[in-house]
Design an enzyme around this catalytic site. Structure first.
Site, mmCIF file in Angstrom:
data_model
loop_
_atom_site.group_PDB
_atom_site.id
_atom_site.type_symbol
_atom_site.label_atom_id
_atom_site.label_comp_id
_atom_site.label_asym_id
_atom_site.label_seq_id
_atom_site.Cartn_x
_atom_site.Cartn_y
_atom_site.Cartn_z
ATOM 1 N N ILE A 1 3.932 11.196 3.955
ATOM 2 C CA ILE A 1 2.975 11.646 2.940
ATOM 3 C C ILE A 1 1.681 12.133 3.582
ATOM 4 O O ILE A 1 1.055 13.080 3.120
ATOM 5 C CB ILE A 1 2.670 10.509 1.939
ATOM 6 C CG1 ILE A 1 3.981 9.985 1.319
ATOM 7 C CG2 ILE A 1 1.721 10.987 0.849
ATOM 8 C CD1 ILE A 1 4.793 11.016 0.587
ATOM 9 N N ASN B 1 9.066 8.296 4.772
ATOM 10 C CA ASN B 1 8.011 9.043 4.104
ATOM 11 C C ASN B 1 7.053 9.607 5.137
ATOM 12 O O ASN B 1 6.778 9.000 6.168
ATOM 13 C CB ASN B 1 7.266 8.160 3.083
ATOM 14 C CG ASN B 1 6.093 7.435 3.688
ATOM 15 O OD1 ASN B 1 5.001 8.004 3.827
ATOM 16 N ND2 ASN B 1 6.298 6.169 4.054
ATOM 17 N N SER C 1 0.815 -1.207 0.000
ATOM 18 C CA SER C 1 0.000 0.000 0.000
ATOM 19 C C SER C 1 0.855 1.265 0.000
ATOM 20 O O SER C 1 1.821 1.378 0.746
ATOM 21 C CB SER C 1 -0.915 -0.001 1.225
ATOM 22 O OG SER C 1 -1.663 1.185 1.287
ATOM 23 N N GLY D 1 7.155 -3.167 -1.886
ATOM 24 C CA GLY D 1 6.819 -1.762 -1.764
ATOM 25 C C GLY D 1 7.883 -0.820 -2.263
ATOM 26 O O GLY D 1 7.943 -0.486 -3.431
ATOM 27 N N THR D 2 8.786 -0.415 -1.382
ATOM 28 C CA THR D 2 9.776 0.610 -1.701
ATOM 29 C C THR D 2 10.625 0.262 -2.915
ATOM 30 O O THR D 2 11.020 1.148 -3.678
ATOM 31 C CB THR D 2 10.675 0.855 -0.466
ATOM 32 O OG1 THR D 2 9.848 1.273 0.628
ATOM 33 C CG2 THR D 2 11.706 1.919 -0.737
ATOM 34 N N LYS E 1 -3.468 -4.721 9.092
ATOM 35 C CA LYS E 1 -2.053 -4.398 8.855
ATOM 36 C C LYS E 1 -1.455 -3.881 10.161
ATOM 37 O O LYS E 1 -1.865 -2.839 10.691
ATOM 38 C CB LYS E 1 -1.897 -3.355 7.749
ATOM 39 C CG LYS E 1 -0.435 -3.139 7.350
ATOM 40 C CD LYS E 1 -0.309 -2.329 6.082
ATOM 41 C CE LYS E 1 1.146 -2.255 5.626
ATOM 42 N NZ LYS E 1 1.290 -1.471 4.373
ATOM 43 N N ASN F 1 3.921 -2.831 8.898
ATOM 44 C CA ASN F 1 3.894 -1.477 8.378
ATOM 45 C C ASN F 1 5.261 -0.839 8.623
ATOM 46 O O ASN F 1 6.161 -1.478 9.175
ATOM 47 C CB ASN F 1 2.775 -0.679 9.061
ATOM 48 C CG ASN F 1 2.162 0.356 8.138
ATOM 49 O OD1 ASN F 1 2.865 0.980 7.346
ATOM 50 N ND2 ASN F 1 0.858 0.559 8.246
ATOM 51 N N THR F 2 5.411 0.406 8.240
ATOM 52 C CA THR F 2 6.678 1.105 8.429
ATOM 53 C C THR F 2 6.968 1.347 9.906
ATOM 54 O O THR F 2 6.071 1.297 10.752
ATOM 55 C CB THR F 2 6.654 2.458 7.704
ATOM 56 O OG1 THR F 2 5.527 3.220 8.182
ATOM 57 C CG2 THR F 2 6.534 2.270 6.202
ATOM 58 N N CYS G 1 -2.972 4.206 11.987
ATOM 59 C CA CYS G 1 -3.434 5.585 11.842
ATOM 60 C C CYS G 1 -3.701 6.155 13.225
ATOM 61 O O CYS G 1 -4.135 5.429 14.122
ATOM 62 C CB CYS G 1 -4.735 5.643 11.035
ATOM 63 S SG CYS G 1 -4.630 5.016 9.367
#
Length: 315
Positions: free
Chosen positions: A71, A69, A21, A276-277, A170, A197-198, A133
């Site tokens: 974003i 990131n 994602s 991903g990256t 996730k 996730n990151t 989130c």
């Protein structure tokens, strides 16, 4: 030939490779390099209820073994997504794993409900719930750091979707006990887990003596986090073997650049793998990793990908 198919919930995918994602937008950009239906599934950028412009710039920074990131979940909102992006993916025959996000548990549920009403919903083979989130109702605490908050989100999303469509939680690695969060999510109705996730990171511009990112901190991704992803997948899969967590599929993600990287996650316990990256430098990375993984499995005598899942746990 190796049987590369993978069963995730009520769907069988032709191969285990997916985008991660946020690393391939919603398909149109990557489709210029290869047909997105070649992937086991296409994972979209996380979509929220309303359009978001994201954070200020600069919002990306290179690190020695990856990138940061910040974003800010920029996107058009769920209404635009179901009107434009999902039908575009469906028209190309892609199997879609939409990623959804929200600032509250009820926003997650609302996004899932709108997704369900889409005329292109038949292309959806699962929904990835990005619980990394901030929870606006709880002083900005990230849902994925709290088992109870994570479980509430998953339970509300699960209620909005047909039973045959799997829900994947996730998970964030920025926790003390990832097994506790995994257990809470599965018991709340998650049909699978995406890990990881990151990681939260930061970089300082030593010329300006200021943070490189306008948002100060950002999500660290790339090769540097792969050992952490392998550890997390291993721990949760081991907890499943021990009966501490109900057994569900795991989608492994974090720093995958090669088929060997993907195989490491599979051996740790992942049934599918996201790239991903690596896609930023090599847009063909997802299909290249798929082919490299198949060659490695064949060289090791595996008749099917499923036979290699969690192989490192077997004494």
């Amino acid at each position: 030939m190796v049987d590369m198919s993978v069963r995730l919930g009520g769907f069988t995918l032709p191969n285990p490779l997916m985008t991660a994602s946020g690393c391939a937008a919603n398909g149109k950009e990557l489709h210029r390099f290869f047909d997105v239906c070649e992937l086991g599934a296409f994972v979209t950028k996380s979509v929220m209820a309303e359009p978001r412009s994201g954070r200020g710039t600069p919002r990306m920074a290179e690190t020695p073994s990856g990138m940061l990131n910040s974003i800010g979940l920029q996107g058009p909102g769920i209404d635009a997504f179901v009107a434009d992006d999902l039908p575009w993916l469906a028209a190309r025959g892609a199997r879609v794993l939409p990623s959804i996000a929200g600032g509250s548990s009820t926003e997650f549920a609302s996004v899932a409900a709108t997704l369900r009403r889409s005329s292109a919903f038949a292309s959806v083979v699962g929904v990835e719930v990005n619980i990394s989130c901030p929870n606006v109702a709880n002083r900005g605490l990230v849902f994925a750091t709290d088992p109870l908050a994570s479980a509430k989100v998953i339970a509300l999303v699960r209620e909005q979707l047909p039973r045959e469509v799997p829900v994947f939680a996730k998970l964030s690695p920025d926790v003390t006990d990832i097994c506790a969060v995994a257990s809470a999510c599965v018991k709340a109705g998650a049909d699978g887990l995406t890990m990881i996730n990151t990681l939260l990171g930061m970089a300082i511009d030593t010329d300006r003596m200021r943070p490189q990112l306008a948002g100060l901190t950002g999500g660290l991704s790339g090769p540097g986090i792969r050992p952490i992803a392998v550890r997390a997948v291993w721990q949760v899969r081991q907890a499943m073997f021990e009966g501490r967590i109900p057994t569900v599929p795991i989608i492994g993600v974090g720093g995958v650049r090669t088929g060997r990287d993907a195989l490491e996650l599979v051996a740790a316990g992942a049934s599918a793998v996201q790239v991903g990256t690596a896609t930023f430098a090599d847009p063909l990375a997802p299909v290249r990793v798929r082919d490299e993984l198949e060659a490695l499995l064949e060289a090791r005598g595996y008749a099917a990908l499923a036979d290699a899942v969690a192989a490192a746990h077997r004494g």
